[in-house]
Design a protein around this motif. Structure first.
Motif, mmCIF file in Angstrom:
data_model
loop_
_atom_site.group_PDB
_atom_site.id
_atom_site.type_symbol
_atom_site.label_atom_id
_atom_site.label_comp_id
_atom_site.label_asym_id
_atom_site.label_seq_id
_atom_site.Cartn_x
_atom_site.Cartn_y
_atom_site.Cartn_z
ATOM 1 N N ILE A 3 25.426 -0.398 38.301
ATOM 2 C CA ILE A 3 26.749 -0.619 37.966
ATOM 3 C C ILE A 3 26.891 -1.128 36.611
ATOM 4 O O ILE A 3 27.745 -0.643 35.820
ATOM 5 C CB ILE A 3 27.518 -1.577 38.832
ATOM 6 N N MET A 4 26.143 -2.131 36.256
ATOM 7 C CA MET A 4 26.423 -2.679 34.812
ATOM 8 C C MET A 4 25.873 -1.602 33.703
ATOM 9 O O MET A 4 26.429 -1.681 32.603
ATOM 10 C CB MET A 4 25.508 -4.120 34.731
ATOM 11 N N HIS A 5 24.885 -1.135 33.971
ATOM 12 C CA HIS A 5 24.474 0.223 32.950
ATOM 13 C C HIS A 5 25.479 1.088 32.778
ATOM 14 O O HIS A 5 25.864 1.392 31.620
ATOM 15 C CB HIS A 5 23.384 0.950 33.441
ATOM 16 N N ALA A 6 26.133 1.593 33.792
ATOM 17 C CA ALA A 6 27.368 2.304 33.671
ATOM 18 C C ALA A 6 28.640 1.656 33.134
ATOM 19 O O ALA A 6 29.091 2.269 31.978
ATOM 20 C CB ALA A 6 28.055 2.804 34.948
ATOM 21 N N CYS A 7 28.748 0.592 33.269
ATOM 22 C CA CYS A 7 29.866 -0.152 32.667
ATOM 23 C C CYS A 7 29.428 -0.237 30.865
ATOM 24 O O CYS A 7 30.120 0.048 29.978
ATOM 25 C CB CYS A 7 30.076 -1.616 32.947
ATOM 26 N N VAL A 8 28.326 -0.452 30.648
ATOM 27 C CA VAL A 8 27.795 -0.660 29.240
ATOM 28 C C VAL A 8 28.019 0.725 28.465
ATOM 29 O O VAL A 8 28.466 0.807 27.555
ATOM 30 C CB VAL A 8 26.374 -1.393 28.985
ATOM 31 N N ALA A 9 27.270 1.688 29.353
ATOM 32 C CA ALA A 9 27.087 3.057 28.768
ATOM 33 C C ALA A 9 28.513 3.812 28.481
ATOM 34 O O ALA A 9 28.719 4.557 27.573
ATOM 35 C CB ALA A 9 26.225 3.904 29.665
ATOM 36 N N HIS A 10 29.391 3.416 29.279
ATOM 37 C CA HIS A 10 30.878 4.091 29.270
ATOM 38 C C HIS A 10 31.878 3.179 28.718
ATOM 39 O O HIS A 10 32.923 3.626 28.668
ATOM 40 C CB HIS A 10 31.054 4.692 30.509
#
Length: 372
Positions: free
Chosen positions: A242-249
């Motif tokens: 979840i956090m990776h997706a927020c940071v990446a997008h």
């Protein structure tokens, strides 16, 4: 196909509203204090008659006060943010007689059931929620292009591999524009992405790993050493969650701290009022808010979420969902005044996976990646 309901404004030609006086104001006697007789706001659209003209407060929230700014703007202000001398609207009625009108029927479809008596009109664990899931899928497809969806997530959303994958897919595919959570959600999501555990338990098998109780604090410690969550993600080659997706997008997130927190992670707000300010900034942009498995965050967010917003000069609803395995939580939100919330009784994993599947998202592929 989802379509936004049309908003029906009040009939200001009605004698009561036409003849109503303009609102009265009085100066705030001190910073953080309202004058006697102040008007407290609710969650529905509220109109104020200013210099003979009815005007809508466009950015509202419940349990605040209305301030008429020198430039004529109507501002909805928390008590703690009042400044001595602010022109605070006075009045304890909202029927228009004091120049204040609360409009509760703006989105009403009209009509009632032909039956005065009927079974199962409430919502509980026995309720059939299929229609709600279908409606939510249609709403999210609309909001992806035309709205702003803020998710409010509890740590249970990161305890399971498929729930993580489902939420990751929702973020990556444009169905999330903001995230509100606490230290725990981010910590266990990062723990799952790095070590495949949450609180030391395998996120697929739920088996406890040796020394697993160290995992979440090891993650917090490493993230603090890295200086930020994005830096921790980059340094450890994390490519899912979840956090990776927020940071990446580029999806903004607010992590509000708690007295119970370990660490906490870097970027977690330790000042409760600073956290509330940051949360409200995201909520003010939201057209749909979906709260999953977090009682305190849900109630906090619900209290600052009005039932409406103004976008492109058009008044439209703000949709609020409360999802929890406990009926107590869904009912408590409504008891606190968030009467427009849609309750769904379900656990976090089932809800997130069903929503993702309803949107045709490739959750299975992401789950496989996590387990490879």
């Amino acid at each position: 196909m989802f379509t936004l309901p049309e908003y029906c404004a009040p009939d200001f030609s009605a004698p009561l509203l036409q003849n109503a006086p303009s609102v009265r104001t009085a100066p705030a006697p001190a910073d953080g204090a309202a004058p006697a007789g102040y008007h407290a706001t609710g969650m529905y659209p509220e109109y104020y008659k200013v210099d003979g003209v009815w005007r809508l407060a466009e950015k509202s929230r419940m349990d605040c006060v209305s301030v008429l700014a020198p430039d004529g703007e109507l501002r909805i202000v928390e008590f703690r943010n009042l400044v001595q001398g602010d022109s605070v609207v006075l009045g304890r009625t909202d029927d228009g007689s004091e120049g204040i009108l609360m409009h509760t029927e703006g989105f009403s479809a009209g009509g009632k059931s032909a039956e005065a008596f009927a079974f199962r009109t409430g919502r509980s664990r026995e309720t059939a929620f299929t229609r709600d899931y279908d409606a939510l899928a249609g709403l999210l497809r609309h909001e992806k292009e035309h709205g702003n969806v803020v998710w409010v997530l509890g740590p249970a959303c990161s305890f399971d591999a498929s729930a993580k994958a489902a939420m990751q897919a929702l973020i990556e595919n444009g169905y999330a524009h903001g995230l509100l959570a606490g230290n725990a959600l981010a910590t266990h999501d990062l723990e799952g992405s790095l070590l495949h555990t949450a609180l030391g338990q395998d996120i697929y098998t739920q088996e406890s790993r040796p020394n697993g109780h160290y995992h979440h604090i090891d993650v917090i410690n490493a993230a603090r050493a890295a200086g930020s969550i994005p830096a921790f993600i980059e340094q450890n080659g994390i490519r899912d969650g979840i956090m990776h997706a927020c940071v990446a997008h580029g999806v903004p997130y607010v992590l509000a701290g708690s007295i119970r927190d370990d660490g906490p992670l870097p970027g977690v707000y330790g000042d409760v009022y600073a956290a509330q300010n940051a949360m409200r900034e995201l909520v003010q942009q939201a057209t749909t808010v979906i709260c999953v498995a977090t009682q305190l965050h849900t109630i906090a967010t619900g209290n600052m979420t009005p039932s409406y917003c103004v976008r492109g000069g058009r008044v439209r609803p703000v949709y609020l969902y409360c999802v929890d395995v406990s009926e107590f939580v869904t009912n408590k939100l409504r008891d606190r005044g968030s009467l427009s919330s849609v309750p769904i009784v379900a656990n976090a994993q089932d809800f997130l996976c069903r929503v993702a599947a309803g949107l045709g998202l490739p959750v299975a592929e992401k789950y496989d990646k996590i387990n490879r």
